[in-house]
Design a protein around this motif. Structure first.
Motif, PDB file in Angstrom:
ATOM      1  N   HIS A  16       1.354  -2.107   5.549  1.00 19.26           N
ATOM      2  CA  HIS A  16       1.925  -3.419   5.244  1.00 19.26           C
ATOM      3  C   HIS A  16       0.995  -4.213   4.324  1.00 19.26           C
ATOM      4  CE1 HIS A  16       3.724  -7.393   5.823  1.00 19.26           C
ATOM      5  NE2 HIS A  16       2.518  -7.826   6.158  1.00 19.26           N
ATOM      6  N   VAL A  17      -0.303  -4.189   4.625  1.00 18.77           N
ATOM      7  CA  VAL A  17      -1.278  -4.925   3.811  1.00 18.77           C
ATOM      8  C   VAL A  17      -1.310  -4.379   2.386  1.00 18.77           C
ATOM      9  CG1 VAL A  17      -3.744  -5.390   3.492  1.00 18.77           C
ATOM     10  CG2 VAL A  17      -2.706  -5.621   5.766  1.00 18.77           C
ATOM     11  N   VAL A  18      -1.293  -3.061   2.252  1.00 19.64           N
ATOM     12  CA  VAL A  18      -1.316  -2.438   0.925  1.00 19.64           C
ATOM     13  C   VAL A  18      -0.095  -2.871   0.109  1.00 19.64           C
ATOM     14  CG1 VAL A  18      -1.058  -0.230  -0.276  1.00 19.64           C
ATOM     15  CG2 VAL A  18      -2.747  -0.465   1.547  1.00 19.64           C
ATOM     16  N   ALA A  19       1.072  -2.863   0.747  1.00 19.62           N
ATOM     17  CA  ALA A  19       2.290  -3.271   0.041  1.00 19.62           C
ATOM     18  C   ALA A  19       2.275  -4.766  -0.269  1.00 19.62           C
ATOM     19  CB  ALA A  19       3.512  -2.919   0.883  1.00 19.62           C
ATOM     20  N   ARG A  20       1.833  -5.562   0.689  1.00 23.97           N
ATOM     21  CA  ARG A  20       1.819  -7.019   0.513  1.00 23.97           C
ATOM     22  C   ARG A  20       0.871  -7.447  -0.598  1.00 23.97           C
ATOM     23  NH1 ARG A  20      -1.180  -9.983   5.139  1.00 23.97           N
ATOM     24  NH2 ARG A  20      -2.900  -9.203   3.841  1.00 23.97           N
ATOM     25  N   ASP A  21      -0.318  -6.841  -0.616  1.00 25.79           N
ATOM     26  CA  ASP A  21      -1.354  -7.253  -1.566  1.00 25.79           C
ATOM     27  C   ASP A  21      -1.363  -6.408  -2.843  1.00 25.79           C
ATOM     28  OD1 ASP A  21      -1.982  -9.031   0.403  1.00 25.79           O
ATOM     29  OD2 ASP A  21      -3.806  -8.003   1.058  1.00 25.79           O
ATOM     30  N   LYS A  22      -0.380  -5.494  -2.943  1.00 22.11           N
ATOM     31  CA  LYS A  22      -0.246  -4.645  -4.133  1.00 22.11           C
ATOM     32  C   LYS A  22      -1.549  -3.897  -4.437  1.00 22.11           C
ATOM     33  CE  LYS A  22       3.431  -7.408  -6.279  1.00 22.11           C
ATOM     34  NZ  LYS A  22       3.695  -8.216  -5.090  1.00 22.11           N
ATOM     35  N   LEU A  23      -2.079  -3.263  -3.402  1.00 25.33           N
ATOM     36  CA  LEU A  23      -3.312  -2.495  -3.533  1.00 25.33           C
ATOM     37  C   LEU A  23      -2.994  -1.052  -3.917  1.00 25.33           C
ATOM     38  CD1 LEU A  23      -5.123  -3.779  -0.319  1.00 25.33           C
ATOM     39  CD2 LEU A  23      -5.382  -4.631  -2.656  1.00 25.33           C
ATOM     40  N   PHE A  24      -3.921  -0.439  -4.641  1.00 25.04           N
ATOM     41  CA  PHE A  24      -3.756   0.969  -4.997  1.00 25.04           C
ATOM     42  C   PHE A  24      -4.598   1.804  -4.038  1.00 25.04           C
ATOM     43  CE2 PHE A  24      -5.036   4.852  -7.223  1.00 25.04           C
ATOM     44  CZ  PHE A  24      -3.775   5.377  -7.515  1.00 25.04           C
ATOM     45  N   VAL A  25      -3.924   2.539  -3.178  1.00 25.20           N
ATOM     46  CA  VAL A  25      -4.595   3.377  -2.184  1.00 25.20           C
ATOM     47  C   VAL A  25      -3.860   4.709  -2.124  1.00 25.20           C
ATOM     48  CG1 VAL A  25      -5.200   3.618   0.262  1.00 25.20           C
ATOM     49  CG2 VAL A  25      -5.303   1.377  -0.820  1.00 25.20           C
ATOM     50  N   ASP A  26      -4.615   5.775  -2.026  1.00 29.86           N
ATOM     51  CA  ASP A  26      -4.005   7.094  -1.855  1.00 29.86           C
ATOM     52  C   ASP A  26      -3.140   7.059  -0.587  1.00 29.86           C
ATOM     53  OD1 ASP A  26      -3.356   9.719  -1.299  1.00 29.86           O
ATOM     54  OD2 ASP A  26      -5.340  10.517  -1.788  1.00 29.86           O
ATOM     55  N   PRO A  27      -1.834   7.262  -0.702  1.00 26.17           N
ATOM     56  CA  PRO A  27      -0.961   7.163   0.478  1.00 26.17           C
ATOM     57  C   PRO A  27      -1.383   8.075   1.623  1.00 26.17           C
ATOM     58  CG  PRO A  27       0.349   7.278  -1.530  1.00 26.17           C
ATOM     59  CD  PRO A  27      -1.069   7.564  -1.926  1.00 26.17           C
ATOM     60  N   SER A  28      -1.945   9.229   1.300  1.00 28.14           N
ATOM     61  CA  SER A  28      -2.341  10.151   2.371  1.00 28.14           C
ATOM     62  C   SER A  28      -3.481   9.574   3.210  1.00 28.14           C
ATOM     63  CB  SER A  28      -2.753  11.502   1.785  1.00 28.14           C
ATOM     64  OG  SER A  28      -3.912  11.373   0.970  1.00 28.14           O
ATOM     65  N   ALA A  29      -4.303   8.714   2.600  1.00 34.18           N
ATOM     66  CA  ALA A  29      -5.421   8.116   3.340  1.00 34.18           C
ATOM     67  C   ALA A  29      -4.917   7.188   4.438  1.00 34.18           C
ATOM     68  CB  ALA A  29      -6.336   7.358   2.383  1.00 34.18           C
ATOM     69  N   LEU A  30      -3.797   6.529   4.173  1.00 36.04           N
ATOM     70  CA  LEU A  30      -3.270   5.590   5.155  1.00 36.04           C
ATOM     71  C   LEU A  30      -2.793   6.287   6.424  1.00 36.04           C
ATOM     72  CD1 LEU A  30      -1.298   3.214   2.763  1.00 36.04           C
ATOM     73  CD2 LEU A  30      -3.501   2.789   3.869  1.00 36.04           C
TER      74      LEU A  30
END
Length: 238
Positions: free
Chosen positions: A214-228
């Motif tokens: 949710h935080v990644v989507a809300r703050d428009k962060l670039f994170v490897d999805p597999s890490a989440l």
């Protein structure tokens, strides 16, 4: 009740590994399927109950109308919680043979206390005792908050098997475990049997994953999805 098991990876995991499969639903048809796959437990709470009621309105509409008719002074909340109780009793009955087979180790239904009691330890403990009385194989959810820790010790002392919830960190789990231990020690000291009690502390690893997504989507962060998918595990391991 004779269970016809469904061969597959879930059943194999349940039979050949320490994995204990729980069904996050008290829908009777879903629970029967889960048991066929090797499931040994299930959960009921207001959200789950509401989903089940919506899915089976043909069954639950007349039952809810009957509850309301039998209790003319009750409001929507009281009627809803009675539906939760009724649903819990029926789901617990499906799991009872597993409970008996495993001497209480498995075969439990986890029922959530009312979140509106989050500031009242006595109300949480009292409701836990009430839910405990619904069936032999009920385990009751109480959150690992400051108030919840107090309620956990009290309810354990009063003979309730607790499933600690809203637990996202090792310190919470440790404090909850200590509260359970204090309750068990006090209960044993008064000569009460604790051999069939089955308290557990749930570390809600997946909820950490959900929040970070949710935080990644809300703050428009670039994170490897597999890490989440492993973030919760990493956080708990620390």
């Amino acid at each position: 009740m004779t269970t016809t098991y469904t061969p597959g990876p879930l059943l194999e995991a349940a039979r050949t590994t320490p994995t204990a499969l729980w069904n996050d639903s008290s829908d009777l048809s879903e629970l029967k399927q889960s048991i066929a796959f090797g499931g040994v437990g299930a959960t009921c709470n207001p959200v789950i109950a509401y989903s089940t009621i919506k899915k089976h309105l043909d069954v639950w509409r007349p039952r809810i109308e009957a509850i309301a008719a039998a209790n003319p002074t009750w409001g929507e909340s009281q009627i809803g919680w009675q539906a939760v109780r009724d649903m819990s009793v029926e789901a617990a009955a499906l799991l009872k043979p597993i409970f008996d087979e495993h001497n209480g180790r498995n075969g439990r239904l986890s029922v959530q206390t009312d979140p509106r009691f989050h500031r009242d330890a006595k109300a949480l403990a009292d409701q836990a005792v009430e839910f405990h009385g619904l069936a032999d194989n009920i385990v009751v959810k109480i959150p690992a908050t400051k108030v919840g820790i107090e309620a956990i010790e009290d309810a354990t002392y009063r003979g309730v098997s607790i499933n600690v919830t809203v637990s996202f960190s090792v310190p919470q789990a440790v404090q909850a475990g200590e509260a359970i231990e204090r309750g068990l020690v006090r209960r044993e000291a008064e000569g009460h049997d604790v051999s069939r009690m089955g308290p557990v502390v749930t570390l809600m690893v997946g909820r950490i994953d959900d929040w970070l997504k949710h935080v990644v989507a809300r703050d428009k962060l670039f994170v490897d999805p597999s890490a989440l998918e492993w973030a919760g595990v990493a956080a708990i391991k620390r």
